[in-house]
Every structure is written in C-alpha cells, then in structure tokens.
Design a protein around this motif. Structure first.
Motif, PDB file in Angstrom:
ATOM      1  N   GLY A 140       0.821  -1.211   0.000  1.00 33.24           N
ATOM      2  CA  GLY A 140       0.000   0.000   0.000  1.00 33.24           C
ATOM      3  C   GLY A 140       0.855   1.262   0.000  1.00 33.24           C
ATOM      4  O   GLY A 140       0.546   2.238  -0.692  1.00 33.24           O
ATOM      5  N   GLU A 141       1.954   1.248   0.751  1.00 34.73           N
ATOM      6  CA  GLU A 141       2.841   2.412   0.773  1.00 34.73           C
ATOM      7  C   GLU A 141       3.491   2.647  -0.581  1.00 34.73           C
ATOM      8  O   GLU A 141       3.635   3.795  -1.023  1.00 34.73           O
ATOM      9  N   GLN A 160       0.911   4.295  -2.795  1.00 33.12           N
ATOM     10  CA  GLN A 160       0.637   5.675  -2.399  1.00 33.12           C
ATOM     11  C   GLN A 160       1.776   6.608  -2.794  1.00 33.12           C
ATOM     12  O   GLN A 160       1.540   7.762  -3.169  1.00 33.12           O
ATOM     13  N   GLY A 202       1.225   7.807  -6.073  1.00 33.57           N
ATOM     14  CA  GLY A 202      -0.066   8.439  -6.305  1.00 33.57           C
ATOM     15  C   GLY A 202      -1.119   7.471  -6.795  1.00 33.57           C
ATOM     16  O   GLY A 202      -2.107   7.887  -7.408  1.00 33.57           O
ATOM     17  N   GLU A 249      -3.497   3.553  -6.161  1.00 34.66           N
ATOM     18  CA  GLU A 249      -4.461   2.979  -5.230  1.00 34.66           C
ATOM     19  C   GLU A 249      -4.105   1.514  -4.991  1.00 34.66           C
ATOM     20  O   GLU A 249      -3.564   0.830  -5.870  1.00 34.66           O
ATOM     21  N   ARG A 308       4.374  11.127  -5.476  1.00 38.22           N
ATOM     22  CA  ARG A 308       4.284  12.012  -4.326  1.00 38.22           C
ATOM     23  C   ARG A 308       5.612  12.040  -3.622  1.00 38.22           C
ATOM     24  O   ARG A 308       6.370  11.098  -3.638  1.00 38.22           O
TER      25      ARG A 308
END
Length: 396
Positions: A362-363, A366, A369, A371, A395
């Motif tokens: 998940g990191e 993220q 940017g 899902e 990001r």
C-alpha cells in the motif's frame, strides 16, 4: 511590464546626463551667479567637466573627488551654478559609498576642515551671520553627502554580513544533516549485515548441507523434500545478493556489481519460484498480460515488481489449494495489477509479521499516487493495485 532596471554604468551615465541637461537649462535662462562680463562658456566649462567625472564616479573614486574639488572651487570663483554644485555633492556621495573604507574618514576630516576655515575667514573679514550661513552651506556641500553615504554603507555592510552568516549557518546545518543521514545509513547497513544477512547466510548454509545429505541418501530430485530444500536455498541466496547490494548502497561505496533494479520482465522468474514453492500445497499459478507495455519509469517498474513479488509470496503462504491468477494490464495512463487466490476464512495459522507485506504494498502504491486494495471477496482473496504511468502522479 515591470520597472526598468539600469546597470551601474547606465546609472552613472544617466546621472551625468541629467546634471548636464539641468545645468544647460539653467544657463539658457541665466539662472546662475557669475562675475560681471564673464562669458557663458566660462561657467559651462566646469559644468561639462563635472558631468564627465560623473560617468566614472564608481570606478575612480579618489580621482573624481580630487578633480571634482578643483572644479568646485573654479565653479564658485567663476560662477555659482547649482547643477555643478549638486554634481560635486554626488561625487562625494559616490566616493564614500563605493570607494575604499577609509574614504569616509578622509572626506569627513577634509570637509570639516574646509567648513571651519571658510567660516572663520568669513567671520574674520565679514560678519557673524555671514559666517553662520557659510558654515551651513559648507556643511550641506561637504559633510551631508558623506554622512548619508556612510550610513548607507554601514547598513549595506551589515546586511551583507548577516547574509553571509545566514548562508554559513545554513551550510553548517546542511552538513550536520548530511552527517546524520550518513551515520544513520551506516547504522542501518551494520544492522542489516549483522542480523538479517547472517540469518539468511545461515539458512543458505543449512539448506546446502541438507541437500548434500539428501544426495548421499540417493533421494530423487523430484521428491518434495529435495524440491523444498532447493527453493529454500535459491531464495536465501537471492536474498543475500540483494542484501549485499543494498548494504553497499547504504554505505555509499561502489558495490562489486552495479545494482540493477528488478523489472517486470522478470515476473516469469517469480512465477517459476512460486510454482515450485506452492506445488505441494496444491497451488496452480496462472499469468495474463494485456495492453502495450511501452516505456515504464524505473520507480513504477520497481513498485510493480515488488507488489507482484509480495502478492505471490502471500499466496504461497496463505492461499487455499486452487488457482492463483496474476493479471497485469498496461493502460494508457495506468498500470493495473491484480492477484486472485482461493480463500477460506479461518484457515491457516498466524505468521509473525503478518500484514506487514500488505502495508508495504500500500505504501508503494501511495508513493506513486496510486491505489491499493486487498481483502476477501467471497471465496477469493483479491489484491489489486492501480499505479499511474506518468511521473506527475508521484508524491514526495
């Protein structure tokens, strides 16, 4: 349209042109005090010479002040023209502001001496009111520009000192930060080498020893035990190689072999490893790719590879017997990864570090940017990641 900014040379030329034009205008209207019968050119000569000195007022400060003083005296004697007097005060101002540091003291002493001498002579041969007027006039001509420029120079030098101090402080802070980062990276490298790398090395050594024992016992290569030992040794050796490269990067030394980030082209290797590890558990791995791969950025490809790797590893650990389907879809603006495996609630046993892999996937999504979702859907456990192909989606 913003304000017009002139260079230092252009400013000097502008000041000289303004003084010369102003003086010529005063001469045209005869707005000056000259001796009777004195020709106009005699009053204009000091004006033109003073304007010429204005063009070099920053470069030759000492010469402009000396020659300007002589021209000032000639202008007062021949004909008092306001433009000439004002340009002389500007020469004093420029010499103090742009000249040597001692120029301010020299001009203050000479200005005070000239004011005192002229005031005393006026008082001696004239009157007290006349002496006071001469003192005020001389103070405005000789001392006021020097004091003003000296004040500005002090503020300028103080501001420059503060700027240099701020830059030095920022540099020291950056050096401290870099030193802390290097020390932390070195500590992490030591911990990885002393703890994790040693454990992986022990696993590889024991797996190699177990394979040697199996060969002496004449066990068949296709026996489940022998295959499991081969998978354990292969994965531990591969983990050691990646760990060694990572430790080299953390220590900022050039590794013996350049670090090559994993790419999606190596997904087949991951599938082969997963098939070998999950064969006894009744797992069947299938892969499907759709769309045009095109050019993928290195961060995107690394994140996608790690998500696929972790998803397949989790399937080997936790999936119920059945098919494990890996789908990779290359879209125009995104890369979609999905892994589906059989799932039965309540099966399996808790594993140390469980769910850490899901958090890591998940990191990674993220940071780019994208899902990420993972969870059961009926009797199927689904992992799905959507990663943007453009760098603008990343990001900090």
């Amino acid at each position: 349209m913003g304000p017009v900014r002139l260079t230092a040379r252009q400013e000097d030329l502008a000041v000289a042109a303004a003084g010369l034009l102003g003086g010529l205008l005063l001469l045209a209207f005869r707005a000056y005090d000259a001796r009777p019968g004195l020709p106009v050119w005699a009053v204009a000569l000091p004006l033109v010479a003073m304007a010429a000195l204005e063009t070099v007022r920053r470069r030759w400060t000492v010469w402009t002040v000396c020659l300007g003083g002589a021209l000032f005296g000639a202008a007062v004697y021949l004909g008092s023209l306001t433009a000439t007097l004002l340009m002389y005060t500007d020469l004093l101002y420029a010499a103090t502001l742009y000249g040597p540091a001692r120029m301010s003291k020299v001009l203050q002493l000479t200005g005070a001496a000239a004011t005192l001498v002229l005031s005393a002579l006026t008082w001696r041969y004239g009157s007290v009111p006349g002496a006071l007027l001469v003192a005020v006039f001389c103070g405005l001509i000789f001392l006021a520009p020097v004091w003003t420029a000296d004040l500005l120079r002090r503020h300028r030098d103080r501001a420059e000192t503060e700027r240099l101090r701020a830059e030095q402080t920022a540099l020291l802070a950056e050096l401290d930060r870099r030193g802390a980062v290097v020390a932390e990276r070195a500590r992490m490298a030591r911990e990885l080498h002393d703890v994790i790398a040693n454990h992986l090395s022990a696993i590889a050594i024991h797996a190699t020893g177990a394979q040697a024992v199996a060969r002496r016992q004449h066990r068949a290569p296709d026996e489940p035990l022998v295959e499991a030992l081969a998978v354990i040794r292969e994965n531990s050796v591969q983990g050691l190689a990646e760990m060694r490269r990572m430790i080299g990067l953390l220590r900022e030394t050039v590794p013996e072999e350049p670090y090559a980030a994993p790419r999606l082209a190596a997904v087949d290797v991951l599938l082969d490893q997963a098939r070998a590890a999950g064969r006894d558990a009744g797992l069947r791995f299938e892969a499907e790719e759709s769309g045009e791969r095109g050019e993928l950025s290195a961060p995107l490809e690394l994140a996608a590879y790690r998500i696929v790797q972790e998803s397949l590893t989790n399937a080997v650990k936790h999936a119920a017997p059945g098919p494990v389907r890996l789908r990779i879809r290359y879209g125009e603006g995104e890369l979609v990864i999905s892994v589906e495996s059989a799932y039965r609630a309540g099966e399996g046993r808790p594993v140390p570090g469980a769910k850490a892999g899901l958090v890591g996937m998940g990191e990674r999504a993220q940071l780019l940017g994208g899902e990420f979702t993972a969870g059961p859907r009926g009797e199927t456990w689904t992992v799905r990641a959507v990663l943007p192909r453009t760098a603008g989606g990343e990001r900090a």
